[in-house]
Write a protein that holds these residues in place. Structure first.
Motif, PDB file in Angstrom:
ATOM      1  N   PHE A   1       0.820  -1.215   0.000  1.00 21.61           N
ATOM      2  CA  PHE A   1       0.000   0.000   0.000  1.00 21.61           C
ATOM      3  C   PHE A   1       0.851   1.262   0.000  1.00 21.61           C
ATOM      4  O   PHE A   1       0.700   2.133  -0.862  1.00 21.61           O
ATOM      5  N   TRP A   2       1.746   1.384   0.977  1.00 23.73           N
ATOM      6  CA  TRP A   2       2.515   2.629   1.090  1.00 23.73           C
ATOM      7  C   TRP A   2       3.462   2.817  -0.095  1.00 23.73           C
ATOM      8  O   TRP A   2       3.657   3.947  -0.559  1.00 23.73           O
ATOM      9  N   GLY A   3       4.015   1.722  -0.612  1.00 19.68           N
ATOM     10  CA  GLY A   3       4.888   1.826  -1.788  1.00 19.68           C
ATOM     11  C   GLY A   3       4.122   2.271  -3.021  1.00 19.68           C
ATOM     12  O   GLY A   3       4.585   3.126  -3.791  1.00 19.68           O
ATOM     13  N   HIS A   4       2.950   1.692  -3.232  1.00 22.87           N
ATOM     14  CA  HIS A   4       2.132   2.067  -4.381  1.00 22.87           C
ATOM     15  C   HIS A   4       1.633   3.509  -4.248  1.00 22.87           C
ATOM     16  O   HIS A   4       1.629   4.274  -5.223  1.00 22.87           O
ATOM     17  N   LEU A   5       1.236   3.894  -3.035  1.00 19.52           N
ATOM     18  CA  LEU A   5       0.793   5.272  -2.801  1.00 19.52           C
ATOM     19  C   LEU A   5       1.927   6.260  -3.062  1.00 19.52           C
ATOM     20  O   LEU A   5       1.729   7.288  -3.717  1.00 19.52           O
ATOM     21  N   GLU A   6       3.122   5.937  -2.579  1.00 23.82           N
ATOM     22  CA  GLU A   6       4.261   6.822  -2.821  1.00 23.82           C
ATOM     23  C   GLU A   6       4.552   6.943  -4.316  1.00 23.82           C
ATOM     24  O   GLU A   6       4.812   8.037  -4.822  1.00 23.82           O
ATOM     25  N   GLY A   7       4.494   5.823  -5.023  1.00 21.28           N
ATOM     26  CA  GLY A   7       4.702   5.859  -6.469  1.00 21.28           C
ATOM     27  C   GLY A   7       3.680   6.755  -7.161  1.00 21.28           C
ATOM     28  O   GLY A   7       4.018   7.513  -8.073  1.00 21.28           O
ATOM     29  N   HIS A   8       2.434   6.670  -6.706  1.00 25.03           N
ATOM     30  CA  HIS A   8       1.385   7.517  -7.276  1.00 25.03           C
ATOM     31  C   HIS A   8       1.661   8.993  -6.991  1.00 25.03           C
ATOM     32  O   HIS A   8       1.555   9.842  -7.887  1.00 25.03           O
ATOM     33  N   LEU A   9       2.022   9.305  -5.751  1.00 25.51           N
ATOM     34  CA  LEU A   9       2.272  10.701  -5.375  1.00 25.51           C
ATOM     35  C   LEU A   9       3.481  11.279  -6.108  1.00 25.51           C
ATOM     36  O   LEU A   9       3.490  12.474  -6.444  1.00 25.51           O
ATOM     37  N   ARG A  10       4.473  10.450  -6.358  1.00 27.68           N
ATOM     38  CA  ARG A  10       5.682  10.913  -7.047  1.00 27.68           C
ATOM     39  C   ARG A  10       5.602  10.744  -8.559  1.00 27.68           C
ATOM     40  O   ARG A  10       6.473  11.217  -9.287  1.00 27.68           O
TER      41      ARG A  10
ATOM     42  N   THR B   1       6.868   4.543 -11.272  1.00 28.17           N
ATOM     43  CA  THR B   1       6.520   3.136 -11.113  1.00 28.17           C
ATOM     44  C   THR B   1       7.471   2.525 -10.098  1.00 28.17           C
ATOM     45  O   THR B   1       8.683   2.610 -10.243  1.00 28.17           O
ATOM     46  N   GLN B   2       6.888   1.939  -9.050  1.00 26.58           N
ATOM     47  CA  GLN B   2       7.681   1.259  -8.031  1.00 26.58           C
ATOM     48  C   GLN B   2       7.225  -0.184  -7.957  1.00 26.58           C
ATOM     49  O   GLN B   2       6.024  -0.451  -7.852  1.00 26.58           O
ATOM     50  N   CYS B   3       8.169  -1.100  -8.007  1.00 26.37           N
ATOM     51  CA  CYS B   3       7.855  -2.534  -7.889  1.00 26.37           C
ATOM     52  C   CYS B   3       6.775  -2.942  -8.878  1.00 26.37           C
ATOM     53  O   CYS B   3       5.825  -3.617  -8.517  1.00 26.37           O
ATOM     54  N   ASP B   4       6.862  -2.536 -10.072  1.00 25.00           N
ATOM     55  CA  ASP B   4       5.958  -2.805 -11.192  1.00 25.00           C
ATOM     56  C   ASP B   4       4.500  -2.429 -10.939  1.00 25.00           C
ATOM     57  O   ASP B   4       3.596  -2.957 -11.552  1.00 25.00           O
ATOM     58  N   ASN B   5       4.267  -1.486 -10.022  1.00 25.56           N
ATOM     59  CA  ASN B   5       2.914  -0.971  -9.776  1.00 25.56           C
ATOM     60  C   ASN B   5       2.710   0.303 -10.577  1.00 25.56           C
ATOM     61  O   ASN B   5       3.460   1.258 -10.434  1.00 25.56           O
ATOM     62  N   ASP B   6       1.674   0.316 -11.387  1.00 22.59           N
ATOM     63  CA  ASP B   6       1.339   1.474 -12.199  1.00 22.59           C
ATOM     64  C   ASP B   6       0.839   2.593 -11.287  1.00 22.59           C
ATOM     65  O   ASP B   6      -0.142   2.413 -10.563  1.00 22.59           O
ATOM     66  N   PRO B   7       1.489   3.768 -11.288  1.00 18.57           N
ATOM     67  CA  PRO B   7       1.077   4.850 -10.393  1.00 18.57           C
ATOM     68  C   PRO B   7      -0.316   5.401 -10.693  1.00 18.57           C
ATOM     69  O   PRO B   7      -0.916   6.062  -9.856  1.00 18.57           O
ATOM     70  N   SER B   8      -0.870   5.098 -11.861  1.00 17.36           N
ATOM     71  CA  SER B   8      -2.206   5.613 -12.197  1.00 17.36           C
ATOM     72  C   SER B   8      -3.325   4.683 -11.734  1.00 17.36           C
ATOM     73  O   SER B   8      -4.503   5.017 -11.895  1.00 17.36           O
TER      74      SER B   8
END
Length: 130
Positions: free
Chosen positions: A78-87, A90-97
Motif C-alpha cells: 500500500f505505502w509503496g504504491h501510494l508513494e509511487g502515485h504521489l511521485r 513506477t515502483q515494484c511494477d505498480n502502475d502509479p495511475s
C-alpha cells in the motif's frame, strides 16, 4: 471476534483471487514473487480460519501470525504504491495511475491492522493468568 473470522475467510480467498484478476495468471512468468506473496497470505489466513473452525489449541496464535504477516506485506504494497502515485513513478511494477488498486490496498491494510489488534487482544485474554 466474528468480524475477524469473516475477514480471515474473505481475504484468505480474496487476496490471491484479486491479484490474479488484476495482473492475470501469466504474471507468474513476469514477477512470480508478487503473485506468491498474495497466495501465501491467502494460505496463511485460510490455515488460521481452518484451525479456528477445528478448535485447535494453536488457532489464536496462528491467527495473530497470519494477520501480522498480511499487515507486513500490505504495509509495503500500500505505502509503496501510494508513494509511487504521489511521485508519479513506477515502483515494484505498480502502475502509479491505478488509483483503485491503491484504495483497495489501503482498505486491506486497514482491515489487516484492525484484525491483528483484535486477534492479539483475544490471544492475550486467553493467556492472561487468572
Amino acid at each position: 471476534m466474528k468480524i475477524v473470522v469473516f475477514f480471515t475467510y474473505l481475504l484468505g480467498i480474496g487476496l490471491p483471487t484479486l491479484e490474479t484478476y488484476r495482473r492475470g495468471f501469466d504474471h507468474w512468468l513476469v514477477n512470480s514473487m508478487t503473485m506468491a506473496g498474495d497466495y501465501l497470505m491467502g494460505a496463511l489466513l485460510l490455515s488460521a480460519a481452518l484451525s479456528l473452525a477445528l478448535k485447535k489449541a494453536y488457532a489464536s496464535l496462528l491467527l495473530v501470525i497470519a494477520w501480522a504477516y498480511v499487515l507486513g506485506v500490505m504495509n509495503a504494497a500500500f505505502w509503496g504504491h501510494l508513494e509511487g502515485h504521489l511521485r508519479g513513478i513506477t515502483q515494484c511494477d505498480n502502475d502509479p495511475s491505478e488509483v483503485n488498486a491503491i484504495i483497495i490496498k489501503g482498505i486491506m491494510w486497514l482491515i489487516a491492522l484492525i484484525c491483528l489488534v483484535i486477534s492479539a487482544r483475544g490471544l492475550h485474554k486467553q493467556h492472561r493468568p487468572s
